[in-house]
Design a protein around this motif. Structure first.
Motif, PDB file in Angstrom:
ATOM      1  N   SER A  20     -11.928  57.728  43.782  1.00 50.95           N
ATOM      2  CA  SER A  20     -12.994  58.513  44.403  1.00 50.95           C
ATOM      3  C   SER A  20     -14.087  57.604  44.940  1.00 50.95           C
ATOM      4  CB  SER A  20     -13.605  59.489  43.392  1.00 50.95           C
ATOM      5  OG  SER A  20     -14.720  60.173  43.957  1.00 50.95           O
ATOM      6  N   ALA A  21     -14.660  58.025  46.044  1.00 54.15           N
ATOM      7  CA  ALA A  21     -15.868  57.371  46.533  1.00 54.15           C
ATOM      8  C   ALA A  21     -17.025  57.804  45.641  1.00 54.15           C
ATOM      9  CB  ALA A  21     -16.137  57.770  47.976  1.00 54.15           C
ATOM     10  N   VAL A  22     -18.104  57.054  45.673  1.00 60.19           N
ATOM     11  CA  VAL A  22     -19.282  57.373  44.874  1.00 60.19           C
ATOM     12  C   VAL A  22     -20.285  58.120  45.732  1.00 60.19           C
ATOM     13  CG1 VAL A  22     -21.257  56.376  43.658  1.00 60.19           C
ATOM     14  CG2 VAL A  22     -18.962  55.485  43.254  1.00 60.19           C
ATOM     15  N   LYS A  23     -20.713  59.258  45.264  1.00 60.40           N
ATOM     16  CA  LYS A  23     -21.689  60.084  45.982  1.00 60.40           C
ATOM     17  C   LYS A  23     -23.084  59.489  45.871  1.00 60.40           C
ATOM     18  CE  LYS A  23     -23.532  64.807  46.099  1.00 60.40           C
ATOM     19  NZ  LYS A  23     -23.437  66.167  45.491  1.00 60.40           N
ATOM     20  N   SER A  24     -23.445  59.076  44.657  1.00 57.85           N
ATOM     21  CA  SER A  24     -24.761  58.491  44.411  1.00 57.85           C
ATOM     22  C   SER A  24     -24.730  57.787  43.065  1.00 57.85           C
ATOM     23  CB  SER A  24     -25.850  59.564  44.409  1.00 57.85           C
ATOM     24  OG  SER A  24     -25.637  60.476  43.340  1.00 57.85           O
ATOM     25  N   TYR A  25     -25.761  57.021  42.791  1.00 56.92           N
ATOM     26  CA  TYR A  25     -25.891  56.441  41.455  1.00 56.92           C
ATOM     27  C   TYR A  25     -27.360  56.229  41.126  1.00 56.92           C
ATOM     28  CZ  TYR A  25     -26.432  51.711  43.552  1.00 56.92           C
ATOM     29  OH  TYR A  25     -26.857  50.605  44.269  1.00 56.92           O
ATOM     30  N   LYS A  26     -27.626  56.171  39.830  1.00 54.87           N
ATOM     31  CA  LYS A  26     -28.976  55.937  39.343  1.00 54.87           C
ATOM     32  C   LYS A  26     -28.942  54.832  38.297  1.00 54.87           C
ATOM     33  CE  LYS A  26     -30.705  60.629  40.134  1.00 54.87           C
ATOM     34  NZ  LYS A  26     -31.341  61.828  39.512  1.00 54.87           N
ATOM     35  N   GLN A  27     -30.015  54.075  38.222  1.00 53.95           N
ATOM     36  CA  GLN A  27     -30.125  53.003  37.252  1.00 53.95           C
ATOM     37  C   GLN A  27     -31.567  52.934  36.746  1.00 53.95           C
ATOM     38  OE1 GLN A  27     -29.688  52.330  40.571  1.00 53.95           O
ATOM     39  NE2 GLN A  27     -31.795  51.622  40.885  1.00 53.95           N
ATOM     40  N   SER A  28     -31.787  52.128  35.737  1.00 50.09           N
ATOM     41  CA  SER A  28     -33.127  51.987  35.195  1.00 50.09           C
ATOM     42  C   SER A  28     -34.053  51.330  36.218  1.00 50.09           C
ATOM     43  CB  SER A  28     -33.099  51.144  33.913  1.00 50.09           C
ATOM     44  OG  SER A  28     -34.409  50.848  33.478  1.00 50.09           O
ATOM     45  N   LYS A  29     -35.238  51.898  36.378  1.00 48.33           N
ATOM     46  CA  LYS A  29     -36.220  51.302  37.277  1.00 48.33           C
ATOM     47  C   LYS A  29     -36.780  49.993  36.730  1.00 48.33           C
ATOM     48  CE  LYS A  29     -37.743  55.651  39.396  1.00 48.33           C
ATOM     49  NZ  LYS A  29     -38.899  56.568  39.638  1.00 48.33           N
ATOM     50  N   LYS A  30     -36.554  49.766  35.437  1.00 47.32           N
ATOM     51  CA  LYS A  30     -37.088  48.558  34.806  1.00 47.32           C
ATOM     52  C   LYS A  30     -36.114  47.387  34.839  1.00 47.32           C
ATOM     53  CE  LYS A  30     -40.149  51.072  31.654  1.00 47.32           C
ATOM     54  NZ  LYS A  30     -40.521  51.282  30.225  1.00 47.32           N
ATOM     55  N   TYR A  31     -34.957  47.557  35.451  1.00 49.32           N
ATOM     56  CA  TYR A  31     -33.995  46.461  35.544  1.00 49.32           C
ATOM     57  C   TYR A  31     -34.603  45.308  36.346  1.00 49.32           C
ATOM     58  CZ  TYR A  31     -29.756  43.850  36.600  1.00 49.32           C
ATOM     59  OH  TYR A  31     -28.821  42.861  36.712  1.00 49.32           O
ATOM     60  N   LYS A  32     -34.595  44.112  35.769  1.00 51.99           N
ATOM     61  CA  LYS A  32     -35.191  42.939  36.405  1.00 51.99           C
ATOM     62  C   LYS A  32     -34.173  42.303  37.345  1.00 51.99           C
ATOM     63  CE  LYS A  32     -38.931  43.456  33.980  1.00 51.99           C
ATOM     64  NZ  LYS A  32     -40.185  43.918  34.594  1.00 51.99           N
ATOM     65  N   LYS A  33     -34.303  42.582  38.619  1.00 57.02           N
ATOM     66  CA  LYS A  33     -33.310  42.162  39.597  1.00 57.02           C
ATOM     67  C   LYS A  33     -33.277  40.647  39.801  1.00 57.02           C
ATOM     68  CE  LYS A  33     -35.372  45.057  42.262  1.00 57.02           C
ATOM     69  NZ  LYS A  33     -35.829  45.898  43.404  1.00 57.02           N
ATOM     70  N   THR A  34     -34.357  39.969  39.487  1.00 57.10           N
ATOM     71  CA  THR A  34     -34.413  38.526  39.718  1.00 57.10           C
ATOM     72  C   THR A  34     -34.031  37.729  38.484  1.00 57.10           C
ATOM     73  OG1 THR A  34     -36.762  38.500  39.140  1.00 57.10           O
ATOM     74  CG2 THR A  34     -36.204  38.791  41.464  1.00 57.10           C
ATOM     75  N   ARG A  35     -33.759  38.409  37.368  1.00 52.70           N
ATOM     76  CA  ARG A  35     -33.473  37.709  36.123  1.00 52.70           C
ATOM     77  C   ARG A  35     -31.973  37.704  35.856  1.00 52.70           C
ATOM     78  NH1 ARG A  35     -36.386  40.600  32.290  1.00 52.70           N
ATOM     79  NH2 ARG A  35     -38.188  39.276  32.612  1.00 52.70           N
ATOM     80  N   ASP A  36     -31.449  36.551  35.431  1.00 50.92           N
ATOM     81  CA  ASP A  36     -30.047  36.488  35.033  1.00 50.92           C
ATOM     82  C   ASP A  36     -29.855  37.259  33.739  1.00 50.92           C
ATOM     83  OD1 ASP A  36     -29.295  34.951  37.197  1.00 50.92           O
ATOM     84  OD2 ASP A  36     -29.725  33.058  36.167  1.00 50.92           O
ATOM     85  N   ALA A  37     -28.596  37.354  33.302  1.00 52.63           N
ATOM     86  CA  ALA A  37     -28.309  38.103  32.086  1.00 52.63           C
ATOM     87  C   ALA A  37     -29.108  37.551  30.909  1.00 52.63           C
ATOM     88  CB  ALA A  37     -26.823  38.019  31.775  1.00 52.63           C
ATOM     89  N   SER A  38     -29.686  38.449  30.152  1.00 50.30           N
ATOM     90  CA  SER A  38     -30.474  38.054  28.993  1.00 50.30           C
ATOM     91  C   SER A  38     -30.589  39.247  28.069  1.00 50.30           C
ATOM     92  CB  SER A  38     -31.870  37.583  29.406  1.00 50.30           C
ATOM     93  OG  SER A  38     -32.607  38.677  29.914  1.00 50.30           O
ATOM     94  N   VAL A  39     -30.991  38.990  26.854  1.00 45.70           N
ATOM     95  CA  VAL A  39     -31.219  40.089  25.928  1.00 45.70           C
ATOM     96  C   VAL A  39     -32.305  41.007  26.474  1.00 45.70           C
ATOM     97  CG1 VAL A  39     -31.906  40.691  23.590  1.00 45.70           C
ATOM     98  CG2 VAL A  39     -30.499  38.673  23.989  1.00 45.70           C
ATOM     99  N   LYS A  40     -33.319  40.400  27.085  1.00 46.74           N
ATOM    100  CA  LYS A  40     -34.431  41.192  27.597  1.00 46.74           C
ATOM    101  C   LYS A  40     -33.977  42.163  28.684  1.00 46.74           C
ATOM    102  CE  LYS A  40     -38.347  39.171  27.626  1.00 46.74           C
ATOM    103  NZ  LYS A  40     -39.515  38.308  27.936  1.00 46.74           N
ATOM    104  N   ASN A  41     -32.957  41.782  29.441  1.00 43.06           N
ATOM    105  CA  ASN A  41     -32.456  42.636  30.514  1.00 43.06           C
ATOM    106  C   ASN A  41     -31.404  43.630  30.022  1.00 43.06           C
ATOM    107  OD1 ASN A  41     -33.237  42.968  33.165  1.00 43.06           O
ATOM    108  ND2 ASN A  41     -31.530  41.810  34.010  1.00 43.06           N
ATOM    109  N   THR A  42     -30.885  43.431  28.829  1.00 43.19           N
ATOM    110  CA  THR A  42     -29.787  44.250  28.344  1.00 43.19           C
ATOM    111  C   THR A  42     -30.131  45.732  28.297  1.00 43.19           C
ATOM    112  OG1 THR A  42     -28.911  42.434  27.012  1.00 43.19           O
ATOM    113  CG2 THR A  42     -28.240  44.658  26.393  1.00 43.19           C
ATOM    114  N   ALA A  43     -31.310  46.072  27.851  1.00 44.40           N
ATOM    115  CA  ALA A  43     -31.695  47.475  27.680  1.00 44.40           C
ATOM    116  C   ALA A  43     -31.729  48.241  28.991  1.00 44.40           C
ATOM    117  CB  ALA A  43     -33.051  47.568  26.994  1.00 44.40           C
ATOM    118  N   THR A  44     -31.825  47.529  30.098  1.00 45.69           N
ATOM    119  CA  THR A  44     -31.909  48.197  31.401  1.00 45.69           C
ATOM    120  C   THR A  44     -30.673  47.943  32.262  1.00 45.69           C
ATOM    121  OG1 THR A  44     -33.097  46.293  32.323  1.00 45.69           O
ATOM    122  CG2 THR A  44     -34.416  48.082  31.394  1.00 45.69           C
ATOM    123  N   ASP A  45     -29.680  47.271  31.710  1.00 43.32           N
ATOM    124  CA  ASP A  45     -28.489  46.916  32.494  1.00 43.32           C
ATOM    125  C   ASP A  45     -27.440  48.016  32.408  1.00 43.32           C
ATOM    126  OD1 ASP A  45     -26.681  45.601  34.038  1.00 43.32           O
ATOM    127  OD2 ASP A  45     -26.530  43.817  32.776  1.00 43.32           O
TER     128      ASP A  45
END
Length: 350
Positions: free
Chosen positions: A114-139
């Motif tokens: 199926s194609a994807v109609k839409s998606y939502k994610q956390s607004k607090k996701y740190k787009k400039t940060r590599d994987a980290s524990v701090k980013n885990t909660a919003t990933d």
């Protein structure tokens, strides 16, 4: 490792803040960079039939930047990792029109796509940060599909890894397992059994375990077999190493719970319905099968109840093997393949 990993059982499911990042690598989707002998290659996973439930509820997410894994939690909703949808080169989120999900994908077959109609994610996701524990909660991200693939593929309910479940795991009454489209095998679903808890991120925000995880596994579920049923208890988002061992990191699904998690995360998942009730096998059809027959044959062979694996197993031979297994383990139940039987076999592998 000690800066982020704790062996102490979480005392609550409250969300952690300010955890220091250490030795993490994203399970990025575009290209698998490690070779067969490198850090991520741990030969403890087996190919399963992706068109047999519960594996059919897990699928491959393909985007303009690569592939990841994800899993159905309703007829039309898929849970995955947010970093699978962020194009760091263009510094922007990929468009929904660039994302497709195939449940039960295997060997270039897109029976349930199926194609994807839409998606939502956390607004607090740190787009400039590599994987980290701090980013885990919003990933994390929730995809809404254009077509209700869950009807033919089934879906997985969520279950918190609380004290009671941890006790069951410690006593061998429950078992952890996982499956995803790892980078060295992007066209086959591979599963790992008997995952061991290695520790917890502060306050239980994340689950660390010693399973074979690598690029491409992002968004795949950490599964738990408990009470005769299968659930998703985590979403794989990161990997770590202390130079001696590999540790997989999964975001606890507690973050989506309306009582103990993030209010916004719980609100975003609300359209998926009652995701905490029970997993749903596929409807009767000629698409996905309701029971993991192929995997059960494999595990019966591993435990010594079936011989001649690789050849087609007759129903009578399989039934006799199941009856012998049930007798030896003092269990009762029908001598036929089921998700419950899969879980019992996995428990005996320890």
């Amino acid at each position: 490792m000690r800066n982020w990993l704790s062996n102490r059982v979480p005392q609550s499911d409250s969300m952690a803040k300010g955890i220091k990042p250490l030795l993490f690598a994203a399970l990025l989707s575009s290209t698998w960079l490690a070779g067969p002998g490198d850090a991520w290659a741990i030969p403890d996973r087996v190919t399963v039939n992706a068109m047999e439930y519960p594996w059919s509820a897990i699928g491959k997410i393909e985007t303009s930047i690569g592939h990841c894994s994800g899993f159905l939690i309703s007829k039309k909703h898929v849970l995955t990792a947010a970093h699978c949808l962020y194009d760091r080169e263009r510094n922007q989120w990929v468009k929904p029109s660039e994302v497709h999900f195939t449940a039960g994908y295997q060997n270039h077959q897109h029976t349930l796509k199926s194609a994807v109609k839409s998606y939502k994610q956390s607004k607090k996701y740190k787009k400039t940060r590599d994987a980290s524990v701090k980013n885990t909660a919003t990933d994390w991200a929730l995809l809404e599909l254009k077509h209700p693939l869950g009807k033919d593929a089934g879906w997985l309910a969520l279950k918190r890894l609380d004290k009671a479940l941890l006790q069951d795991l410690a006593e061998g009454e429950a078992a952890l397992l996982h499956a995803g489209y790892r980078g060295d095998s992007p066209h086959r679903l591979k599963a790992g059994f008997g995952c061991e808890i290695a520790g917890y991120f502060k306050n239980g925000i994340g689950i660390a375990h010693r399973c074979s995880i690598m690029q491409g596994d992002s968004g795949s579920p950490l599964l738990v077999f408990a009470d005769g049923r299968i659930y998703a208890t985590g979403v794989h988002v990161i990997g770590a190493s202390d130079g001696r061992r590999e540790i997989a990191g999964a975001l606890s699904v507690s973050i989506f719970h309306p009582d103990v998690g993030s209010p916004r995360a719980a609100r975003i998942l609300r359209p998926a319905g009652n995701i905490w009730r029970e997993s749903k096998p596929p409807r009767a059809s000629r698409k996905a099968e309701k029971a993991p027959v192929t995997t059960i044959d494999l595990l019966l062979g591993e435990l010594g109840y079936l011989r001649g694996l690789g050849k087609r197993t007759s129903p009578s031979k399989r039934r006799n093997a199941i009856q012998a297994f049930l007798k030896d383990t003092n269990m009762t139940g029908p001598a036929r393949p089921s998700v419950s039987l899969l879980g019992e076999l996995v428990r005996q592998l320890k």
